[in-house]
Design an enzyme around this catalytic site. Sequence first.
Site, PDB file in Angstrom:
ATOM      1  N   SER A  10       0.879  -9.248   0.287  1.00  0.00           N
ATOM      2  CA  SER A  10       0.740  -8.169   0.097  1.00  0.00           C
ATOM      3  C   SER A  10       1.275  -7.680   0.867  1.00  0.00           C
ATOM      4  CB  SER A  10      -0.334  -8.220  -0.527  1.00  0.00           C
ATOM      5  OG  SER A  10      -1.311  -8.716   0.615  1.00  0.00           O
TER       6      SER A  10
ATOM      7  N   GLY B 239     -16.064 -13.691   1.105  1.00  0.00           N
ATOM      8  CA  GLY B 239     -16.187 -12.616   0.831  1.00  0.00           C
ATOM      9  C   GLY B 239     -15.716 -12.320  -1.021  1.00  0.00           C
TER      10      GLY B 239
ATOM     11  N   LYS C 220       0.432  -1.382  -0.302  1.00  0.00           N
ATOM     12  CA  LYS C 220      -0.309   0.369  -0.217  1.00  0.00           C
ATOM     13  C   LYS C 220       0.669   1.281  -0.143  1.00  0.00           C
ATOM     14  CE  LYS C 220      -4.262  -1.777   0.293  1.00  0.00           C
ATOM     15  NZ  LYS C 220      -5.515  -1.366  -0.190  1.00  0.00           N
TER      16      LYS C 220
ATOM     17  N   GLU D 197      -9.257 -13.511  -3.769  1.00  0.00           N
ATOM     18  CA  GLU D 197     -10.192 -13.166  -2.893  1.00  0.00           C
ATOM     19  C   GLU D 197     -10.531 -14.041  -1.422  1.00  0.00           C
ATOM     20  OE1 GLU D 197     -13.015 -10.598  -4.136  1.00  0.00           O
ATOM     21  OE2 GLU D 197     -14.084 -12.352  -5.369  1.00  0.00           O
TER      22      GLU D 197
ATOM     23  N   SER E 283      -8.750  -0.500   6.597  1.00  0.00           N
ATOM     24  CA  SER E 283      -8.496  -0.794   7.629  1.00  0.00           C
ATOM     25  C   SER E 283      -7.255  -1.352   8.697  1.00  0.00           C
ATOM     26  CB  SER E 283      -9.759  -2.465   7.708  1.00  0.00           C
ATOM     27  OG  SER E 283      -8.344  -3.296   6.772  1.00  0.00           O
TER      28      SER E 283
ATOM     29  N   ASP F  22     -17.588 -11.307  -3.924  1.00  0.00           N
ATOM     30  CA  ASP F  22     -17.683 -10.203  -4.577  1.00  0.00           C
ATOM     31  C   ASP F  22     -16.721 -10.263  -6.016  1.00  0.00           C
ATOM     32  OD1 ASP F  22     -16.106  -7.214  -4.310  1.00  0.00           O
ATOM     33  OD2 ASP F  22     -15.738  -9.079  -2.104  1.00  0.00           O
TER      34      ASP F  22
END
Length: 330
Positions: free
Chosen positions: A315, A219, A64, A215, A89, A221
Site C-alpha cells: 500500500s 489493533g 491513497k 491489520e 497520519s 478491531d
Amino acid sequence: MYVTSTVLEPPLRIPTFADVEAARTRIEGIAHRTPVLTSRTADGRTGASLFFKAENLQRVGAFKFRGAYNAIAALAPDVRKNGVVAFSSGNHAQAIAYAASLQQVPATIVMPNDAPTPKVNATIGYGAEVVFYDRYSEDREAIGRRLASESGATLVPPYDHPDVIAGQGTATLELIEEIGEIDILVTPLGGGGLLAGSALAARALASGVRIIGVEPEAGNDGQQSLRKGEIVSIPVPKSIADGALTPSIGHRNFSILKAMVDDIATASDAELVETMRFFAERMKIIVEPTGCLAAAAVLHGTIDCAGKRVGILLSGGNVDLKTFNALLAG
C-alpha cells in the site's frame, strides 16, 4: 450510481463497482498505473504464485492518491473552490495535499503530532496547511468537522467516503486486468478504504476469489468486527504500522466488508520488519511497515496460499530512512 444502505442511519451512500470504473476514468493519466512485481524467492517460500501490486511506487508514495484525487475531482466546481479538509497520519494527508494542488483547491490537513516527519514535510511541501493534534487524547474527526464548518470547506475523510473507497478500488482493478484471475486477494487494513474498494473490484472481476484483509496484531478491531458482525471500537493501537492505527472501521467500509470479505488476519511488528527487510534485500524496493501488512501475513504463513495465484497490495513506501534503517538493524 450509488445504492443506499437501509441498515445505517442516516442513510449512507455505499459505492459499487460502477463507481470504481468511474474513478478509473477520473484518475486515468493522473495516477500512475503501478507495476505488478513478482519474486521467485517469495513464490518458493510460500508455494504460491504471488503478484505484488506496488503502490509504494504510486504518486506521493501510496495508494491513497487514487482516492484523494477521485474524491476532489468528483466535487462540483462551486464546492471545490471552498477547499477541502482532511485528517490523516500521513499518506492520506499527502495524497489530499498533492491532489488538491493539482486541481488548484485549498487544503487543510489535521495530522497527529507524532506523524512521521517525511510525511508531514511532504504534506506541507504540496501546499497544504497542517493542523496538529494528539492522537491519544484528541478527536481528529471532531477537529476536521469544526475546521470544515468554519471555512465552508468539504471534509474528505481518509476511508469512510464513497469516492475515496471507489478510487482505492482502482488498484485492484488494474491488478486483475493485468494478471487475470486470482484465487486470493490480500490487502492491508486500517480504516477499510483499500480493502472495501478492492473487494468491490475483485468481486466484479474475479469469480470465486477469496478476499482477506490484514491489520496490525496490536489493533485487530477489523478482525473482531467481522467476526462479531458489527463495528468494534478499540483504544488507538500502538504499532510501527502507523498508517493503520485506527480505533474502528468506517461504516461504509464495514457495510462492504461484511458482504464481500472472507477473513481478516493480523501481522506482528516483528513480521513487518522482516518483510521490509525481504523487500529491500531481495526485491530492491522500500515498503513502509503498513504497506507490508498483506505481504507479511502471506510470507509468514498466516494465510495459507500454497498452490494459489495470490494478489497482494503493497500500500505504500513512505517511511523515514532513519526509522527504516533502525528497524532493519534492530
